[in-house]
Design an enzyme around this catalytic site. Structure first.
Site, short mmCIF file in Angstrom:
data_model
loop_
_atom_site.label_atom_id
_atom_site.label_comp_id
_atom_site.label_asym_id
_atom_site.label_seq_id
_atom_site.Cartn_x
_atom_site.Cartn_y
_atom_site.Cartn_z
N HIS A 172 0.80 -1.22 0.00
CA HIS A 172 0.00 0.00 0.00
C HIS A 172 0.84 1.28 0.00
O HIS A 172 0.54 2.21 -0.74
CB HIS A 172 -0.93 0.01 1.22
CG HIS A 172 -1.98 -1.05 1.17
ND1 HIS A 172 -3.32 -0.76 1.09
CD2 HIS A 172 -1.89 -2.40 1.20
CE1 HIS A 172 -4.02 -1.89 1.06
NE2 HIS A 172 -3.17 -2.89 1.14
N ASP A 192 -6.25 5.61 2.35
CA ASP A 192 -6.11 4.21 1.96
C ASP A 192 -7.35 3.43 2.36
O ASP A 192 -8.09 3.80 3.28
CB ASP A 192 -4.87 3.63 2.65
CG ASP A 192 -4.59 2.19 2.24
OD1 ASP A 192 -3.90 2.01 1.24
OD2 ASP A 192 -5.09 1.26 2.92
#
Length: 313
Positions: free
Chosen positions: A15, A121
């Site tokens: 990520h 995120d």
């Protein structure tokens, strides 16, 4: 007008680096845009030497108009000596993120830019609350596939609307009709993260919050069908965020992985041919004029349009 975007990644290998690369593309696409990336420390069980090294390197990364702020364990709302559960971990950093953004938004700063939004995120949706406090829109950063996003949203619908116990799918021969997929999905192929009671609650809580972000057209390289690339390798979503979960997952031996990769690499393999075609399509997508590049341009335009609308209001 100088613009400022705040990006909040999930601190993991799958990520954080992609979001850092996205930040580079964003500033390259708009001369007046600056980005602040606020990094929340990874949970203890996810900390590795390589990840720690990467996070440390961010402060020395030479890049104009990109700022990295790495929070520490001491910035948590609760005692850094205690480890909250997965859902409350990001929650415990909300005050620190709010304080950090408040400093960026201080009118006394000589280099003050206008805060125009948050990019959060998929595992940091709690930070939507912070964006709301600053009265700016939130955008979702979702590095997993479009197919997984569709399945996650569908599972949330089954649980919240249909009141269906998805735990019944474990070891079931049933097939699911998922609107986002072009064919039915065997229950045995549903990632175990969605069939484990503890982790399902995490999946659902984030999926519910996805709906609060600013609407943007999904960019999946316009290949939602995945070109039939599913290969029968028994992985039950053993991703970074399942590393600490105590679930009964089937392990795959090194020999089996080697054998299956060998099958894929055969010259006459149909899967190999489809992988090659997808690689070519993905390359075209990120080039100027490609679908991914076009989506990035649309995102930047959306951010600047928000400023224009606010000024008119």
């Amino acid at each position: 007008m100088k613009l400022e975007l705040v990006l909040i990644p999930s601190a993991s290998h799958g990520h954080l680096p992609p979001l850092v690369e996205l930040s580079k593309l964003l500033v390259d696409g708009h001369d007046d845009l600056s980005i602040t990336v606020i990094v929340i420390p990874p949970r203890q069980e996810l900390r590795t030497p390589s990840l720690s090294s990467y996070i440390s390197s961010l402060s020395t990364m030479p890049r104009d108009r990109i700022r990295f702020i790495v929070l520490s364990d001491a910035d948590r709302l609760n005692s850094p000596n205690t480890e909250p559960d997965f859902r409350s971990y990001s929650e415990s950093y909300k005050p620190a993120v709010k304080a950090t953004v408040a400093k960026l938004n201080d009118p006394a700063r000589p280099d003050l830019s206008k805060l125009v939004g948050f990019v959060v995120d998929m595992f940091c949706t709690q930070m939507i609350d912070v964006a709301n406090e600053f009265n700016v829109p939130s955008y979702l950063f979702y590095p997993s596939s479009a197919a997984f996003l569709g399945l996650q949203v569908h599972m949330q619908y089954l649980c919240d609307v249909e009141k269906y116990d998805v735990g019944e799918l474990r070891d079931s021969d049933a097939e699911l009709e998922v609107p986002f997929l072009t064919r039915s999905l065997p229950a045995k192929c549903v990632p175990s993260v969605m069939l484990n009671k503890e982790w399902l609650s995490v999946v659902l809580s984030h999926a519910r919050r996805f709906q609060e972000t600013k609407e943007q057209q999904l960019n999946g390289f316009q290949m939602v069908e995945e070109m039939g690339l599913a290969v029968e390798i028994r992985n039950h979503f053993q991703g970074e965020y399942m590393a600490a979960a105590e679930t009964n997952r089937e392990l795959i031996t090194a020999e089996e992985i080697e054998r299956r990769i060998g099958c894929l690499m055969k010259q006459d393999s149909d899967v190999r041919d489809r992988v090659k075609k997808m690689s070519e399509k993905s390359h075209v997508a990120v080039m100027d004029g490609g679908s991914s590049h076009h989506a990035l341009v649309r995102f930047i335009q959306d951010v600047t349009d928000n400023i224009s609308s606010e000024s008119c209001g």
